[in-house]
Design a protein around this motif. Structure first.
Motif, mmCIF file in Angstrom:
data_model
loop_
_atom_site.group_PDB
_atom_site.id
_atom_site.type_symbol
_atom_site.label_atom_id
_atom_site.label_comp_id
_atom_site.label_asym_id
_atom_site.label_seq_id
_atom_site.Cartn_x
_atom_site.Cartn_y
_atom_site.Cartn_z
ATOM 1 N N GLY A 6 0.787 -1.311 0.037
ATOM 2 C CA GLY A 6 0.039 0.052 0.109
ATOM 3 C C GLY A 6 1.065 1.288 -0.070
ATOM 4 O O GLY A 6 2.003 1.200 0.451
ATOM 5 N N PHE A 7 0.317 2.297 -0.435
ATOM 6 C CA PHE A 7 0.917 3.543 -0.591
ATOM 7 C C PHE A 7 0.073 4.555 -0.067
ATOM 8 O O PHE A 7 -0.945 4.779 -0.305
ATOM 9 C CB PHE A 7 1.239 4.169 -2.003
ATOM 10 C CG PHE A 7 1.744 5.499 -2.168
ATOM 11 C CD1 PHE A 7 3.036 5.745 -1.829
ATOM 12 C CD2 PHE A 7 0.967 6.534 -2.601
ATOM 13 C CE1 PHE A 7 3.397 6.775 -2.066
ATOM 14 C CE2 PHE A 7 1.429 7.687 -2.738
ATOM 15 C CZ PHE A 7 3.033 7.903 -2.468
ATOM 16 N N GLY A 8 0.577 5.605 0.850
ATOM 17 C CA GLY A 8 -0.072 6.597 1.554
ATOM 18 C C GLY A 8 0.628 7.914 1.226
ATOM 19 O O GLY A 8 2.090 7.934 1.418
ATOM 20 N N LEU A 51 -4.357 0.900 5.347
ATOM 21 C CA LEU A 51 -5.683 0.714 4.712
ATOM 22 C C LEU A 51 -5.852 0.273 3.246
ATOM 23 O O LEU A 51 -6.650 -0.465 2.863
ATOM 24 C CB LEU A 51 -6.604 2.083 5.230
ATOM 25 C CG LEU A 51 -6.800 2.160 6.546
ATOM 26 C CD1 LEU A 51 -7.214 3.369 6.772
ATOM 27 C CD2 LEU A 51 -7.519 1.178 7.111
ATOM 28 N N GLY A 52 -5.006 1.098 2.522
ATOM 29 C CA GLY A 52 -4.941 0.829 0.991
ATOM 30 C C GLY A 52 -4.659 -0.492 0.705
ATOM 31 O O GLY A 52 -5.260 -1.332 -0.139
ATOM 32 N N ALA A 53 -3.416 -1.083 1.272
ATOM 33 C CA ALA A 53 -2.993 -2.524 1.095
ATOM 34 C C ALA A 53 -3.866 -3.316 1.493
ATOM 35 O O ALA A 53 -4.139 -4.568 0.929
ATOM 36 C CB ALA A 53 -1.746 -2.755 1.924
ATOM 37 N N ALA A 54 -4.638 -3.277 2.653
ATOM 38 C CA ALA A 54 -5.748 -4.060 3.046
ATOM 39 C C ALA A 54 -7.081 -3.795 1.966
ATOM 40 O O ALA A 54 -8.202 -4.583 2.546
ATOM 41 C CB ALA A 54 -5.985 -4.054 4.322
ATOM 42 N N ALA A 84 -5.535 -2.374 14.092
ATOM 43 C CA ALA A 84 -6.588 -3.328 14.658
ATOM 44 C C ALA A 84 -7.332 -3.622 13.544
ATOM 45 O O ALA A 84 -8.091 -4.698 13.417
ATOM 46 C CB ALA A 84 -7.394 -2.637 15.790
ATOM 47 N N LEU A 85 -8.023 -2.768 12.631
ATOM 48 C CA LEU A 85 -8.761 -2.971 11.435
ATOM 49 C C LEU A 85 -8.056 -3.684 10.480
ATOM 50 O O LEU A 85 -8.823 -4.576 10.025
ATOM 51 C CB LEU A 85 -8.941 -1.288 10.527
ATOM 52 C CG LEU A 85 -9.824 -0.422 11.249
ATOM 53 C CD1 LEU A 85 -9.931 0.848 10.722
ATOM 54 C CD2 LEU A 85 -11.473 -1.062 11.319
ATOM 55 N N ILE A 86 -6.894 -3.567 10.115
ATOM 56 C CA ILE A 86 -6.323 -4.542 9.110
ATOM 57 C C ILE A 86 -6.251 -5.909 9.679
ATOM 58 O O ILE A 86 -6.350 -6.969 8.729
ATOM 59 C CB ILE A 86 -5.075 -3.986 8.520
ATOM 60 C CG1 ILE A 86 -3.841 -4.008 9.380
ATOM 61 C CG2 ILE A 86 -5.136 -2.689 7.738
ATOM 62 C CD1 ILE A 86 -2.640 -3.901 8.676
ATOM 63 N N LEU A 155 4.092 -2.953 3.266
ATOM 64 C CA LEU A 155 3.749 -4.337 3.147
ATOM 65 C C LEU A 155 2.990 -4.820 4.031
ATOM 66 O O LEU A 155 3.595 -4.748 5.279
ATOM 67 C CB LEU A 155 5.038 -5.168 2.580
ATOM 68 C CG LEU A 155 4.822 -6.488 2.283
ATOM 69 C CD1 LEU A 155 5.492 -6.857 0.888
ATOM 70 C CD2 LEU A 155 5.437 -7.417 3.305
ATOM 71 N N ILE A 156 2.106 -5.560 3.682
ATOM 72 C CA ILE A 156 1.345 -6.296 4.967
ATOM 73 C C ILE A 156 1.111 -7.835 4.497
ATOM 74 O O ILE A 156 1.320 -8.082 3.338
ATOM 75 C CB ILE A 156 -0.194 -5.774 4.982
ATOM 76 C CG1 ILE A 156 -1.031 -5.741 3.828
ATOM 77 C CG2 ILE A 156 0.093 -4.528 5.639
ATOM 78 C CD1 ILE A 156 -2.370 -5.340 4.088
ATOM 79 N N GLU A 157 1.045 -8.827 5.517
ATOM 80 C CA GLU A 157 1.206 -10.189 5.516
ATOM 81 C C GLU A 157 0.216 -10.874 6.013
ATOM 82 O O GLU A 157 -0.474 -10.285 7.129
ATOM 83 C CB GLU A 157 2.462 -10.764 5.829
ATOM 84 C CG GLU A 157 3.555 -9.916 5.314
ATOM 85 C CD GLU A 157 4.882 -10.358 6.163
ATOM 86 O OE1 GLU A 157 6.025 -10.293 5.991
ATOM 87 O OE2 GLU A 157 4.765 -10.626 7.500
ATOM 88 N N LYS A 158 -0.389 -11.972 5.285
ATOM 89 C CA LYS A 158 -1.457 -12.783 5.968
ATOM 90 C C LYS A 158 -1.063 -14.035 5.840
ATOM 91 O O LYS A 158 -0.814 -14.716 4.654
ATOM 92 C CB LYS A 158 -2.832 -12.302 5.343
ATOM 93 C CG LYS A 158 -3.864 -13.190 5.969
ATOM 94 C CD LYS A 158 -5.297 -13.487 5.001
ATOM 95 C CE LYS A 158 -5.645 -12.066 4.464
ATOM 96 N NZ LYS A 158 -7.148 -12.343 3.792
ATOM 97 N N ASP A 159 -1.128 -14.904 6.745
ATOM 98 C CA ASP A 159 -1.222 -16.588 6.634
ATOM 99 C C ASP A 159 -2.131 -16.928 6.579
ATOM 100 O O ASP A 159 -3.150 -16.760 6.767
ATOM 101 C CB ASP A 159 -0.168 -16.877 8.244
ATOM 102 C CG ASP A 159 0.853 -16.550 8.572
ATOM 103 O OD1 ASP A 159 1.902 -16.325 7.553
ATOM 104 O OD2 ASP A 159 1.251 -16.165 9.486
#
Length: 160
Positions: A6-8, A51-54, A84-86, A155-159
């Protein structure tokens, strides 16, 4: 593992009679940033990037500048609530790369404290947060010291 980027971006005007908050810390300066909240452009850019990344819209959607409950809000709360939101979608922070654009005050001496503050709020390692500072070589609104801006990529991650 699923990763997303995401970019902000955020900008606020410098004015007299306001405190200057950047990266969650108060910086001594003759001017502060004008905004509905404490106007911490670095934390706002990071929140928008998260937020954008998610794919969860933007900071204004979740923390509107027309709401009484966000008037004067500490941006550290906005960052905490954004993390907490993401997390409700299973995401956690991978890393942040951010840049603050300001002529004055010099931001570099404050970067270690910003990183400590943000890492504590997010629940990550300081190593996961890169903050850089630059000027605009006296060009544009930043160069004329009318405002400060910040850019952030996350960069966000999800398993699975």
């Amino acid at each position: 593992m699923r990763i997303r980027v995401g970019f902000g971006y955020d900008v606020h005007r410098l004015v007299e009679g306001r405190e200057l908050w950047m990266g969650g810390i108060k910086i001594d300066h003759s001017l502060g940033l004008l905004g509905h909240s404490d106007a911490d452009v670095l934390l706002h850019a990071v929140c928008d990037a998260l937020l954008g990344a998610a794919n969860m819209r933007d900071i204004g959607y979740h923390f509107p500048d027309t709401a009484a409950e966000t008037d004067g809000m500490d941006s550290k709360i906005i960052l905490r609530d954004t993390v907490a939101l993401i997390a409700t979608k299973g995401y956690r922070l991978g890393n942040i790369d951010a840049t603050i654009c300001a002529e004055r005050p010099k931001m570099n001496p404050h970067i270690p404290a910003m990183k400590r503050c943000m890492a504590e709020i997010i629940g990550c390692e300081e190593e996961d947060i890169s903050i850089k500072a630059t000027t605009t070589e006296r060009l544009g609104f930043t160069g004329r010291e009318e405002g400060i801006s910040a850019y952030a990529t996350v960069l966000i991650e999800k398993d699975f």
